[in-house]
Design a protein around this motif. Structure first.
Motif, mmCIF file in Angstrom:
data_model
loop_
_atom_site.group_PDB
_atom_site.id
_atom_site.type_symbol
_atom_site.label_atom_id
_atom_site.label_comp_id
_atom_site.label_asym_id
_atom_site.label_seq_id
_atom_site.Cartn_x
_atom_site.Cartn_y
_atom_site.Cartn_z
ATOM 1 N N PHE A 38 0.795 -1.234 0.000
ATOM 2 C CA PHE A 38 0.000 0.000 0.000
ATOM 3 C C PHE A 38 0.827 1.284 0.000
ATOM 4 O O PHE A 38 0.252 2.373 -0.036
ATOM 5 N N TYR A 39 2.141 1.193 0.058
ATOM 6 C CA TYR A 39 2.947 2.410 0.078
ATOM 7 C C TYR A 39 2.600 3.261 -1.154
ATOM 8 O O TYR A 39 2.668 2.782 -2.288
ATOM 9 N N PRO A 40 2.186 4.518 -0.933
ATOM 10 C CA PRO A 40 1.586 5.277 -2.037
ATOM 11 C C PRO A 40 2.586 5.937 -2.981
ATOM 12 O O PRO A 40 2.468 7.107 -3.313
ATOM 13 N N MET A 74 16.945 -2.913 7.618
ATOM 14 C CA MET A 74 16.341 -1.668 7.133
ATOM 15 C C MET A 74 17.419 -0.786 6.506
ATOM 16 O O MET A 74 17.190 -0.164 5.455
ATOM 17 N N CYS A 75 18.565 -0.731 7.149
ATOM 18 C CA CYS A 75 19.666 0.085 6.633
ATOM 19 C C CYS A 75 20.115 -0.446 5.261
ATOM 20 O O CYS A 75 20.288 0.334 4.320
ATOM 21 N N ARG A 76 20.277 -1.743 5.146
ATOM 22 C CA ARG A 76 20.705 -2.311 3.851
ATOM 23 C C ARG A 76 19.649 -2.052 2.781
ATOM 24 O O ARG A 76 19.969 -1.735 1.638
ATOM 25 N N VAL A 133 18.106 1.468 -2.197
ATOM 26 C CA VAL A 133 17.398 2.592 -2.835
ATOM 27 C C VAL A 133 18.391 3.738 -3.075
ATOM 28 O O VAL A 133 18.407 4.352 -4.152
ATOM 29 N N ASN A 134 19.244 4.004 -2.075
ATOM 30 C CA ASN A 134 20.251 5.061 -2.242
ATOM 31 C C ASN A 134 21.098 4.807 -3.494
ATOM 32 O O ASN A 134 21.332 5.725 -4.290
ATOM 33 N N VAL A 135 21.550 3.570 -3.654
ATOM 34 C CA VAL A 135 22.392 3.228 -4.813
ATOM 35 C C VAL A 135 21.620 3.453 -6.103
ATOM 36 O O VAL A 135 22.100 4.082 -7.047
ATOM 37 N N MET A 136 20.373 2.966 -6.107
ATOM 38 C CA MET A 136 19.534 3.101 -7.302
ATOM 39 C C MET A 136 19.358 4.573 -7.684
ATOM 40 O O MET A 136 19.304 4.913 -8.867
ATOM 41 N N LEU A 137 19.284 5.445 -6.665
ATOM 42 C CA LEU A 137 19.047 6.869 -6.923
ATOM 43 C C LEU A 137 20.349 7.669 -7.032
ATOM 44 O O LEU A 137 20.315 8.899 -7.155
ATOM 45 N N ARG A 184 22.285 7.233 14.552
ATOM 46 C CA ARG A 184 21.414 8.102 13.747
ATOM 47 C C ARG A 184 19.963 8.064 14.214
ATOM 48 O O ARG A 184 19.281 9.086 14.239
ATOM 49 N N TRP A 185 19.475 6.853 14.592
ATOM 50 C CA TRP A 185 18.034 6.705 14.782
ATOM 51 C C TRP A 185 17.589 6.433 16.210
ATOM 52 O O TRP A 185 16.395 6.413 16.483
ATOM 53 N N ARG A 186 18.549 6.240 17.149
ATOM 54 C CA ARG A 186 18.116 5.943 18.515
ATOM 55 C C ARG A 186 18.896 6.728 19.572
ATOM 56 O O ARG A 186 18.304 7.390 20.420
HETATM 57 P P1 FAD Z 1 16.335 9.776 2.514
HETATM 58 O O1 FAD Z 1 16.883 8.742 1.571
HETATM 59 O O2 FAD Z 1 14.847 9.896 2.613
HETATM 60 O O3 FAD Z 1 16.958 9.499 3.949
HETATM 61 C C1 FAD Z 1 16.561 10.241 5.110
HETATM 62 C C2 FAD Z 1 17.698 10.181 6.114
HETATM 63 O O4 FAD Z 1 17.938 8.819 6.452
HETATM 64 C C3 FAD Z 1 19.038 10.674 5.582
HETATM 65 O O5 FAD Z 1 19.169 12.053 5.738
HETATM 66 C C4 FAD Z 1 20.051 9.898 6.393
HETATM 67 O O6 FAD Z 1 20.358 10.566 7.614
HETATM 68 C C5 FAD Z 1 19.322 8.619 6.736
HETATM 69 N N1 FAD Z 1 19.752 7.473 5.935
HETATM 70 C C6 FAD Z 1 20.096 7.444 4.624
HETATM 71 N N2 FAD Z 1 20.367 6.205 4.232
HETATM 72 C C7 FAD Z 1 20.204 5.419 5.324
HETATM 73 C C8 FAD Z 1 20.355 4.032 5.550
HETATM 74 N N3 FAD Z 1 20.737 3.177 4.591
HETATM 75 N N4 FAD Z 1 20.116 3.551 6.786
HETATM 76 C C9 FAD Z 1 19.758 4.394 7.791
HETATM 77 N N5 FAD Z 1 19.586 5.708 7.633
HETATM 78 C C10 FAD Z 1 19.818 6.224 6.410
HETATM 79 N N6 FAD Z 1 12.426 7.268 -4.418
HETATM 80 C C11 FAD Z 1 12.549 7.101 -5.761
HETATM 81 O O7 FAD Z 1 12.753 8.084 -6.483
HETATM 82 N N7 FAD Z 1 12.476 5.842 -6.311
HETATM 83 C C12 FAD Z 1 12.233 4.713 -5.558
HETATM 84 O O8 FAD Z 1 12.127 3.593 -6.080
HETATM 85 C C13 FAD Z 1 12.092 4.887 -4.158
HETATM 86 N N8 FAD Z 1 11.854 3.818 -3.358
HETATM 87 C C14 FAD Z 1 11.582 4.018 -2.039
HETATM 88 C C15 FAD Z 1 11.236 2.927 -1.245
HETATM 89 C C16 FAD Z 1 10.886 3.110 0.078
HETATM 90 C C17 FAD Z 1 10.467 1.918 0.913
HETATM 91 C C18 FAD Z 1 10.926 4.407 0.647
HETATM 92 C C19 FAD Z 1 10.542 4.616 2.093
HETATM 93 C C20 FAD Z 1 11.306 5.493 -0.122
HETATM 94 C C21 FAD Z 1 11.639 5.324 -1.468
HETATM 95 N N9 FAD Z 1 12.022 6.405 -2.267
HETATM 96 C C22 FAD Z 1 12.200 6.210 -3.616
HETATM 97 C C23 FAD Z 1 12.288 7.733 -1.669
HETATM 98 C C24 FAD Z 1 13.808 7.912 -1.423
HETATM 99 O O9 FAD Z 1 14.378 6.776 -0.776
HETATM 100 C C25 FAD Z 1 14.133 9.124 -0.530
HETATM 101 O O10 FAD Z 1 13.359 9.076 0.656
HETATM 102 C C26 FAD Z 1 13.896 10.467 -1.197
HETATM 103 O O11 FAD Z 1 14.613 10.515 -2.415
HETATM 104 C C27 FAD Z 1 14.384 11.632 -0.280
HETATM 105 O O12 FAD Z 1 15.784 11.424 -0.075
HETATM 106 P P2 FAD Z 1 16.655 12.196 0.981
HETATM 107 O O13 FAD Z 1 17.972 12.468 0.295
HETATM 108 O O14 FAD Z 1 15.912 13.340 1.562
HETATM 109 O O15 FAD Z 1 16.970 11.173 2.170
#
Ligand code: FAD
Length: 122
Positions: free
Chosen positions: A50-52, A81-83, A88-92, A105-107
């Motif tokens: 359901f993630y929108p 969760m981190c992995r 997603v980070n790598v993909m983007l 970072r989170w606790r």
């Molecule tokens: P975010 O990636 O949102 O991260 C927020 C904060 O988390 C960071 O500032 C950092 O402090 C911390 N962080 C970063 N990486 C990690 C990690 N590995 N472990 C722990 N903490 C971390 N966007 C798309 O365009 N395409 C997609 O397919 C896509 N898939 C997604 C799938 C899911 C399940 C979710 C929740 C989001 C997805 N997104 C996707 C959104 C994307 O991941 C980012 O949230 C968005 O691009 C905003 O990025 P940001 O740079 O603000 O930081």
């Protein structure tokens, strides 16, 4: 653009959702019992239905098929969760996060205490 009267875009939604997911993992039981593990699996499976953001949800479902959620302990779930976030980070094209720092970072926050105001989660 940040405007509290506008619907979330995928960036805002993503940031808020990762905050929720990592924080939930950070406060998961140190050792989850069978019921808690089943509930967490169901939560993540339902979430990925359901993630929108359609492409995000599809990516998460695919990732969970290849790497099923590790739900036995708080540490395992936080690391999973981190992995998952890193894929997603790598993909983007974003930098990968060092998963050794996930609790900081989170606790716990950084050791200089600058985030002590934020620790009212539990
Ligand atoms: P975010 O990636 O949102 O991260 C927020 C904060 O988390 C960071 O500032 C950092 O402090 C911390 N962080 C970063 N990486 C990690 C990690 N590995 N472990 C722990 N903490 C971390 N966007 C798309 O365009 N395409 C997609 O397919 C896509 N898939 C997604 C799938 C899911 C399940 C979710 C929740 C989001 C997805 N997104 C996707 C959104 C994307 O991941 C980012 O949230 C968005 O691009 C905003 O990025 P940001 O740079 O603000 O930081």
């Amino acid at each position: 653009l940040v405007d509290d009267e506008c619907p979330a875009d995928s960036q805002t939604l993503g940031r808020a959702t990762w905050t929720f997911l990592h924080t939930m993992a950070a406060y998961y039981p140190e050792r989850a019992d069978a019921q808690q593990q089943a509930t967490m699996r169901t939560l993540l499976t339902s979430f990925s239905q359901f993630y929108p953001c359609g492409r995000c949800a599809a990516h998460l479902r695919e990732e969970m098929t290849v790497h099923p959620p590790a739900v036995a302990t708080r540490t395992e779930l936080s690391q999973w969760m981190c992995r998952t976030h890193n894929t997603v980070n790598v993909m983007l094209g974003k930098p990968q996060f060092d998963c050794k720092r996930v609790d900081e970072r989170w606790r716990d926050g950084p050791s200089d205490g600058r985030c002590s105001w934020a620790q009212d989660v539990e």
